[in-house]
Enzyme design. Structure first.
Site, PDB file in Angstrom:
ATOM      1  N   GLU A   5       0.828  -1.209   0.000  1.00 32.68           N
ATOM      2  CA  GLU A   5       0.000   0.000   0.000  1.00 32.68           C
ATOM      3  C   GLU A   5       0.858   1.253   0.000  1.00 32.68           C
ATOM      4  O   GLU A   5       0.589   2.209  -0.737  1.00 32.68           O
ATOM      5  CB  GLU A   5      -0.936  -0.003   1.213  1.00 32.68           C
ATOM      6  CG  GLU A   5      -1.958  -1.102   1.154  1.00 32.68           C
ATOM      7  CD  GLU A   5      -2.668  -1.366   2.468  1.00 32.68           C
ATOM      8  OE1 GLU A   5      -3.542  -2.239   2.464  1.00 32.68           O
ATOM      9  OE2 GLU A   5      -2.358  -0.718   3.491  1.00 32.68           O
TER      10      GLU A   5
ATOM     11  N   ILE B 243      -5.977   3.811   4.303  1.00 32.72           N
ATOM     12  CA  ILE B 243      -6.335   2.603   3.562  1.00 32.72           C
ATOM     13  C   ILE B 243      -6.238   1.387   4.480  1.00 32.72           C
ATOM     14  O   ILE B 243      -5.465   1.381   5.436  1.00 32.72           O
ATOM     15  CB  ILE B 243      -5.425   2.445   2.315  1.00 32.72           C
ATOM     16  CG1 ILE B 243      -5.834   1.240   1.449  1.00 32.72           C
ATOM     17  CG2 ILE B 243      -3.964   2.400   2.699  1.00 32.72           C
ATOM     18  CD1 ILE B 243      -5.115   1.165   0.102  1.00 32.72           C
ATOM     19  N   CYS B 244      -7.033   0.370   4.189  1.00 36.23           N
ATOM     20  CA  CYS B 244      -6.960  -0.943   4.826  1.00 36.23           C
ATOM     21  C   CYS B 244      -7.376  -0.860   6.295  1.00 36.23           C
ATOM     22  O   CYS B 244      -8.503  -0.519   6.609  1.00 36.23           O
ATOM     23  CB  CYS B 244      -5.560  -1.516   4.631  1.00 36.23           C
ATOM     24  SG  CYS B 244      -5.387  -3.272   5.025  1.00 36.23           S
ATOM     25  N   ALA B 245      -6.468  -1.154   7.208  1.00 38.61           N
ATOM     26  CA  ALA B 245      -6.774  -1.098   8.641  1.00 38.61           C
ATOM     27  C   ALA B 245      -6.728   0.325   9.184  1.00 38.61           C
ATOM     28  O   ALA B 245      -7.320   0.616  10.221  1.00 38.61           O
ATOM     29  CB  ALA B 245      -5.786  -1.973   9.414  1.00 38.61           C
TER      30      ALA B 245
ATOM     31  N   SER C 153      -9.845   3.765   1.653  1.00 36.54           N
ATOM     32  CA  SER C 153      -9.800   2.696   0.670  1.00 36.54           C
ATOM     33  C   SER C 153      -9.707   1.356   1.381  1.00 36.54           C
ATOM     34  O   SER C 153      -9.352   1.289   2.556  1.00 36.54           O
ATOM     35  CB  SER C 153      -8.610   2.910  -0.265  1.00 36.54           C
ATOM     36  OG  SER C 153      -8.648   2.029  -1.357  1.00 36.54           O
TER      37      SER C 153
END
Length: 190
Positions: A16, A106-108, A155
């Site tokens: 990422e 993004i993500c976590a 995201s």
């Protein structure tokens, strides 16, 4: 030239982070990678990503300056938790938000960092396994969610990192045609 700060910690998701930085730089954005860790490789700060890849950062967070069009956070664990536990970064994120400047995660990171510090907007997304809703915010099902009112881009995860980078480039003022050109060059098909 727009500028984006990308803070990293040991355990940040390197896919990422690298996709985000690569896309932003292709779009002509001045990107600074800032480590919240103290490990160095020679004179440069370095982090070890969630999958073991070492990423050499430009500066430490303390030396990163203070004015950015956006601060964009990669996910990955335990990196996102370390970012969330870094008072200097949280202070910068809150100042960024109060000044009406952009934040990305993004993500976590939307859950672990933004939610934990009252910065998760009403329109957001995150890594699906975290859950369908967090403190009343229902996870958006699109790969990238831009909340213009809160000035936050979120995201879902590694496979959406290129799209995340394109969205961040767009919100910090990169011309729409330049973003589209990079999208086409990268063969993004969404």
């Amino acid at each position: 030239m727009p500028s984006v700060l990308v803070p990293l910690a040991n355990g940040s998701e390197e896919l990422e982070a690298v996709c985000l930085v690569n896309v932003l730089r292709r779009c002509g954005v001045d990107v600074t990678l800032a480590s919240v860790e103290t490990d160095t490789l020679g004179d440069a700060p370095v982090i070890k990503g969630s999958r073991g890849t070492r990423v050499v950062c430009d500066v430490t967070l303390a030396a990163a300056g203070s004015s950015w069009n956006a601060i964009a956070l990669p996910g990955g664990m335990p990196g996102a938790q370390t970012l969330s536990d870094t008072p200097e970064l949280i202070s910068r994120l809150k100042e960024q938000s109060a000044a009406g400047k952009w934040i990305g995660a993004i993500c976590a990171a939307p859950f672990v960092v933004l939610n934990a510090h009252g910065l998760l907007p009403a329109a957001a997304t995150w890594y699906p396994s975290i859950g369908e809703s967090v403190n009343g915010t229902k996870r958006g099902t699109t790969r990238v969610v831009v909340d213009d009112g809160a000035r936050v881009v979120t995201s879902q995860g590694p496979a959406t990192a290129i799209e995340f980078g394109l969205a961040v480039a767009g919100v910090v003022g990169v011309d729409e045609k330049a973003v589209a050109k990079v999208r086409d060059e990268l063969l993004v098909d969404v």
